[in-house]
Design an enzyme around this catalytic site. Structure first.
Site, PDB file in Angstrom:
ATOM      1  N   GLY A  13      -0.061  17.943  -5.260  1.00  0.00           N
ATOM      2  CA  GLY A  13      -0.541  19.081  -6.051  1.00  0.00           C
ATOM      3  C   GLY A  13       0.367  19.401  -7.226  1.00  0.00           C
ATOM      4  N   ARG A  38       8.962  27.134  -1.402  1.00  0.00           N
ATOM      5  CA  ARG A  38       8.467  26.069  -2.275  1.00  0.00           C
ATOM      6  C   ARG A  38       8.086  26.612  -3.642  1.00  0.00           C
ATOM      7  NH1 ARG A  38       5.362  20.707  -0.098  1.00  0.00           N
ATOM      8  NH2 ARG A  38       7.262  19.534  -0.381  1.00  0.00           N
ATOM      9  N   ASN A  87      -1.748  19.850   3.727  1.00  0.00           N
ATOM     10  CA  ASN A  87      -1.425  18.800   4.694  1.00  0.00           C
ATOM     11  C   ASN A  87      -2.608  18.473   5.598  1.00  0.00           C
ATOM     12  OD1 ASN A  87       0.624  20.910   4.178  1.00  0.00           O
ATOM     13  ND2 ASN A  87       2.009  19.344   4.921  1.00  0.00           N
ATOM     14  N   THR A  88      -2.730  17.203   5.923  1.00  0.00           N
ATOM     15  CA  THR A  88      -3.743  16.766   6.890  1.00  0.00           C
ATOM     16  C   THR A  88      -3.052  15.893   7.936  1.00  0.00           C
ATOM     17  OG1 THR A  88      -4.244  14.965   5.365  1.00  0.00           O
ATOM     18  CG2 THR A  88      -5.749  16.824   5.366  1.00  0.00           C
ATOM     19  N   THR A  90      -1.805  13.957  11.415  1.00  0.00           N
ATOM     20  CA  THR A  90      -2.504  13.229  12.472  1.00  0.00           C
ATOM     21  C   THR A  90      -2.491  14.109  13.721  1.00  0.00           C
ATOM     22  OG1 THR A  90      -1.712  11.173  11.522  1.00  0.00           O
ATOM     23  CG2 THR A  90      -2.539  11.064  13.779  1.00  0.00           C
ATOM     24  N   LYS A 216     -10.399   5.846  -1.110  1.00  0.00           N
ATOM     25  CA  LYS A 216      -8.986   6.203  -0.995  1.00  0.00           C
ATOM     26  C   LYS A 216      -8.375   5.589   0.261  1.00  0.00           C
ATOM     27  CE  LYS A 216      -5.083   8.422  -1.097  1.00  0.00           C
ATOM     28  NZ  LYS A 216      -4.054   8.493  -2.073  1.00  0.00           N
ATOM     29  N   CYS A 272       1.446   8.188   3.494  1.00  0.00           N
ATOM     30  CA  CYS A 272       0.020   7.839   3.434  1.00  0.00           C
ATOM     31  C   CYS A 272      -0.424   6.625   4.254  1.00  0.00           C
ATOM     32  CB  CYS A 272      -0.381   7.605   1.985  1.00  0.00           C
ATOM     33  SG  CYS A 272      -0.460   9.144   1.066  1.00  0.00           S
ATOM     34  N   ARG A 342       9.322  10.679   4.868  1.00  0.00           N
ATOM     35  CA  ARG A 342       8.160  10.722   5.754  1.00  0.00           C
ATOM     36  C   ARG A 342       7.766   9.304   6.200  1.00  0.00           C
ATOM     37  NH1 ARG A 342       4.233  14.625   2.344  1.00  0.00           N
ATOM     38  NH2 ARG A 342       4.942  13.256   0.675  1.00  0.00           N
TER      39      ARG A 342
HETATM   40  C1  UDX Z   1       0.184  14.331   1.026  1.00  0.00           C
HETATM   41  C2  UDX Z   1      -1.154  13.651   0.970  1.00  0.00           C
HETATM   42  O1  UDX Z   1      -1.570  13.421  -0.338  1.00  0.00           O
HETATM   43  C3  UDX Z   1      -2.150  14.454   1.663  1.00  0.00           C
HETATM   44  O2  UDX Z   1      -3.325  13.724   1.711  1.00  0.00           O
HETATM   45  C4  UDX Z   1      -1.656  14.727   3.026  1.00  0.00           C
HETATM   46  O3  UDX Z   1      -2.608  15.360   3.764  1.00  0.00           O
HETATM   47  C5  UDX Z   1      -0.364  15.502   2.995  1.00  0.00           C
HETATM   48  O4  UDX Z   1       0.543  14.677   2.335  1.00  0.00           O
HETATM   49  P1  UDX Z   1       1.538  16.038  -0.257  1.00  0.00           P
HETATM   50  O5  UDX Z   1       1.270  16.821  -1.482  1.00  0.00           O
HETATM   51  O6  UDX Z   1       2.491  14.918  -0.312  1.00  0.00           O
HETATM   52  O7  UDX Z   1       0.167  15.465   0.234  1.00  0.00           O
HETATM   53  O8  UDX Z   1       1.926  17.019   0.965  1.00  0.00           O
HETATM   54  P2  UDX Z   1       3.020  18.154   1.006  1.00  0.00           P
HETATM   55  O9  UDX Z   1       4.122  17.870   0.065  1.00  0.00           O
HETATM   56  O10 UDX Z   1       3.317  18.393   2.449  1.00  0.00           O
HETATM   57  O11 UDX Z   1       2.243  19.431   0.393  1.00  0.00           O
HETATM   58  C6  UDX Z   1       1.282  20.171   1.019  1.00  0.00           C
HETATM   59  C7  UDX Z   1       1.521  21.652   0.669  1.00  0.00           C
HETATM   60  O12 UDX Z   1       0.431  22.444   1.107  1.00  0.00           O
HETATM   61  C8  UDX Z   1       2.769  22.253   1.290  1.00  0.00           C
HETATM   62  O13 UDX Z   1       3.632  22.744   0.285  1.00  0.00           O
HETATM   63  C9  UDX Z   1       2.248  23.390   2.177  1.00  0.00           C
HETATM   64  O14 UDX Z   1       3.107  24.509   2.232  1.00  0.00           O
HETATM   65  C10 UDX Z   1       0.931  23.706   1.501  1.00  0.00           C
HETATM   66  N1  UDX Z   1      -0.046  24.368   2.376  1.00  0.00           N
HETATM   67  C11 UDX Z   1      -0.354  23.847   3.586  1.00  0.00           C
HETATM   68  C12 UDX Z   1      -0.677  25.548   1.942  1.00  0.00           C
HETATM   69  O15 UDX Z   1      -0.392  26.040   0.859  1.00  0.00           O
HETATM   70  N2  UDX Z   1      -1.605  26.136   2.767  1.00  0.00           N
HETATM   71  C13 UDX Z   1      -1.907  25.646   4.001  1.00  0.00           C
HETATM   72  O16 UDX Z   1      -2.719  26.228   4.699  1.00  0.00           O
HETATM   73  C14 UDX Z   1      -1.260  24.451   4.418  1.00  0.00           C
HETATM   74  C1  UDX Z   2       1.263   4.838  -1.703  1.00  0.00           C
HETATM   75  C2  UDX Z   2       0.251   4.192  -2.658  1.00  0.00           C
HETATM   76  O1  UDX Z   2       0.911   3.191  -3.440  1.00  0.00           O
HETATM   77  C3  UDX Z   2      -0.384   5.236  -3.552  1.00  0.00           C
HETATM   78  O2  UDX Z   2      -1.384   4.654  -4.376  1.00  0.00           O
HETATM   79  C4  UDX Z   2      -1.013   6.311  -2.686  1.00  0.00           C
HETATM   80  O3  UDX Z   2      -1.572   7.338  -3.495  1.00  0.00           O
HETATM   81  C5  UDX Z   2       0.018   6.888  -1.735  1.00  0.00           C
HETATM   82  O4  UDX Z   2       0.613   5.855  -0.953  1.00  0.00           O
HETATM   83  P1  UDX Z   2       3.762   5.673  -1.887  1.00  0.00           P
HETATM   84  O5  UDX Z   2       3.659   6.044  -0.445  1.00  0.00           O
HETATM   85  O6  UDX Z   2       4.396   6.633  -2.823  1.00  0.00           O
HETATM   86  O7  UDX Z   2       2.324   5.361  -2.484  1.00  0.00           O
HETATM   87  O8  UDX Z   2       4.667   4.358  -1.941  1.00  0.00           O
HETATM   88  P2  UDX Z   2       4.480   2.801  -2.234  1.00  0.00           P
HETATM   89  O9  UDX Z   2       5.238   2.483  -3.456  1.00  0.00           O
HETATM   90  O10 UDX Z   2       3.083   2.388  -2.189  1.00  0.00           O
HETATM   91  O11 UDX Z   2       5.270   2.153  -1.015  1.00  0.00           O
HETATM   92  C6  UDX Z   2       4.875   2.362   0.332  1.00  0.00           C
HETATM   93  C7  UDX Z   2       5.794   1.624   1.272  1.00  0.00           C
HETATM   94  O12 UDX Z   2       5.588   0.230   1.212  1.00  0.00           O
HETATM   95  C8  UDX Z   2       7.277   1.847   1.019  1.00  0.00           C
HETATM   96  O13 UDX Z   2       7.962   2.009   2.244  1.00  0.00           O
HETATM   97  C9  UDX Z   2       7.697   0.571   0.338  1.00  0.00           C
HETATM   98  O14 UDX Z   2       9.061   0.284   0.493  1.00  0.00           O
HETATM   99  C10 UDX Z   2       6.829  -0.439   1.032  1.00  0.00           C
HETATM  100  N1  UDX Z   2       6.593  -1.676   0.269  1.00  0.00           N
HETATM  101  C11 UDX Z   2       5.947  -1.620  -0.930  1.00  0.00           C
HETATM  102  C12 UDX Z   2       6.996  -2.909   0.779  1.00  0.00           C
HETATM  103  O15 UDX Z   2       7.568  -2.971   1.866  1.00  0.00           O
HETATM  104  N2  UDX Z   2       6.743  -4.043   0.052  1.00  0.00           N
HETATM  105  C13 UDX Z   2       6.091  -4.022  -1.145  1.00  0.00           C
HETATM  106  O16 UDX Z   2       5.891  -5.085  -1.730  1.00  0.00           O
HETATM  107  C14 UDX Z   2       5.684  -2.765  -1.648  1.00  0.00           C
END
Ligand code: UDX
Ligand code: UDX
Length: 480
Positions: A13, A38, A87-88, A90, A216, A272, A342
């Protein structure tokens, strides 16, 4: 003036909205979050996440058309378009435990939107969610709508951490899914106009809702699958004397395959990949497709295998025991240039070594001791809750020390495990490190960052993922 509100000021976000505000000066963007700390951080000089270029974007627009606030309801009420990026996690209990997404936060966001809305709104799914979530959200919204018209769109985010700003500035594609009704198409058009401020038209793909949601999950599954494929080959390389870097290079030269994402490693991590594949698996099972579910499950199994294979290699090389031995862990983040831990493979590797009673001395340039202790004592999947709702770690793990320097971490150690590919690990003074280690001194390179030949000349026994083995290691076969 169009008003946008984004619920969830996280990795997704925050940067996404900052870039929309920069590229669309005619749009007012509010990012809201239930976490006060935050939001305070977003309003300070020390942003809550580190991304190259992010500070600059935020500084340019904050207070002008970009606002960070905890007043969730007011901003949602005023907005024309509401992004949801919460957050979503598991699920850890009940139906689908260990696989299905827990949509608690999403559902309460939807109910709140329905509750406070006084005008028509477009609600955009930004968090990754299981296919058909939009349908559930739509039901919650329409059953509570008081005559207000809500349109649901799916607009998944493909940015990778560390390159978020770059990815947002020039995305490979923007994907917008919506209902195939006139109102749905109008909503798609409205969101398309936002992105069209800077993204070329041909890169904005429109589809139906389910295609967007599934794309996605599929994209992340394909990316993870490439890594598991090359990691599977890495095991065979070690067994046969082939070199995985050479194999990956030769394979990737085929333009149909391409060179990216073929680096063998100790395993993939991040918020992810695993979560999205588990989701995909669960959806396949729910749809009566066990063969498809098993196919994707295998990507995670190979990733788990790679991590335990690494631990077994460490233990078996060191005379089948690391009990009481000091092992230096260089790198804890899930990849370089981020402090994000994470699902980092370091968690499983460290737990594996601790299970064999090793003493760990951990150094990562971006990860704090508090975070490492929390990660090592947290239960699987607990990380994916808003930080103030995460269960507190009961006690610190005693056999773990966290230090702020690679030389300190390796002093007196029997072995070194490199778990993140930080650039600084390439240029350490390994002679100095060798001199202050126990002998024989081992390096286990889980990211293929060090020059193994040079280290061998110094006297180290070196293991590099997927590379021909030292004589020593051949004599100590690892059984996974
Ligand atoms: C990622 C992924 O993109 C998303 O699909 C996944 O579900 C969570 O992780 P990311 O932006 O990296 O999203 O997550 P995170 O940094 O944990 O941010 C989520 C934010 O939502 C947190 O700051 C949390 O405080 C906020 N939140 C959560 C709200 O504002 N309201 C709520 O009810 C729950
Ligand atoms: C990933 C996707 O790339 C992105 O498009 C999606 O929106 C969120 O998830 P991210 O998690 O930020 O992004 O990291 P990424 O660079 O994709 O790496 C993921 C993991 O794979 C890391 O632990 C990285 O070290 C590992 N990795 C990546 C390998 O082990 N080998 C590779 O060749 C590439």
């Amino acid at each position: 003036m169009v008003k946008i509100c984004c619920i969830g000021a996280g990795y997704v976000g925050g940067p996404t909205m900052a870039v929309i505000a920069l590229k669309c000066p005619d749009i007012e963007v509010a990012v809201v979050d239930i976490s006060v700390s935050r939001i305070n951080a977003w309003n300070s000089d020390q942003l809550p996440i580190y991304e190259p270029g992010l500070d600059d974007v935020v500084k340019q627009r904050r207070g002008k058309n970009l606002f960070f606030s905890t007043d969730v309801e007011r901003h949602v009420m005023e907005a024309d378009i509401v992004f949801v990026s919460v957050n979503t996690p598991t699920k850890t209990q009940g139906l689908g435990a260990g696989k299905a997404a827990d949509l608690t936060y999403w559902e309460s966001a939807a109910r709140m939107i329905a509750d406070v809305s006084k005008s028509d709104k477009i609600v955009v799914e930004k968090s990754t969610v299981p296919v058909k979530t939009a349908e559930a959200i739509e039901k919650i919204l329409t059953h509570n709508s008081k005559g207000i018209n809500f349109q649901i769109l799916s607009n998944p985010e493909f940015l990778a951490e560390g390159t978020a700003i770059e990815d947002l500035f020039s995305p490979d594609r923007v994907l917008i899914g919506g209902r195939e009704t006139p109102a749905g198409q109008k909503a798609i058009q409205a969101l398309k106009e936002v992105y069209a401020h800077w993204v070329p038209e041909e890169r904005i793909i429109c589809s139906n809702l389910w295609s967007a949601e599934l794309s996605k999950l599929a994209a992340n599954a394909f990316l993870a699958q490439r890594i598991s494929s090359v990691n599977a080959i890495s095991a065979l390389c070690e067994a046969t004397g082939a070199n995985v870097t050479e194999v990956a290079h030769a394979v990737g030269k085929d333009t149909r395959i391409g060179p990216k994402f073929l680096n063998a490693s100790v395993g993939f991590g991040g918020s992810c990949f695993q979560k999205d594949i588990l989701n995909l698996v669960y959806i396949c099972e729910c749809n009566g497709l066990p063969e498809v579910a098993n196919y994707w499950k295998q990507v995670i199994k190979i990733n788990d295998y790679q991590k335990s294979r690494f631990v077994n290699r460490v233990v078996s090389s060191m005379f089948n025991t690391v009990s009481g031995k000091k092992i230096a862990i260089l790198g804890f983040a899930f990849k370089k240039d981020t402090g994000d831990t994470r699902e980092t493979p370091a968690i499983d590797v460290c737990k594996g070594l601790l299970g064999d009673k090793a003493r760990l001395s951990i150094y990562d340039p971006q990860v704090s001791e508090d975070q490492i202790q929390r990660d090592l004592s947290m239960k699987k999947f607990d990380w994916d809750h808003p930080i103030h709702l995460q269960p507190q770690s009961p006690t610190a793990v005693k056999q773990v020390g966290v230090v702020w320097d690679a030389y300190e971490a390796t002093k007196g150690a029997h072995g070194i495990c490199i778990l993140t590919e930080w650039d600084e690990f390439k240029s350490l003074d390994y002679k100095k490190i060798y001199d202050q280690m126990q002998k024989p001194a081992f390096v286990f390179d889980g990211r293929n960052v060090v020059d193994a030949e040079k280290l061998r000349q110094i006297g180290f026994i070196v293991y590099s993922i997927g590379k021909p083995l030292d004589e020593w290691l051949k004599d100590m076969p690892a059984v996974a």
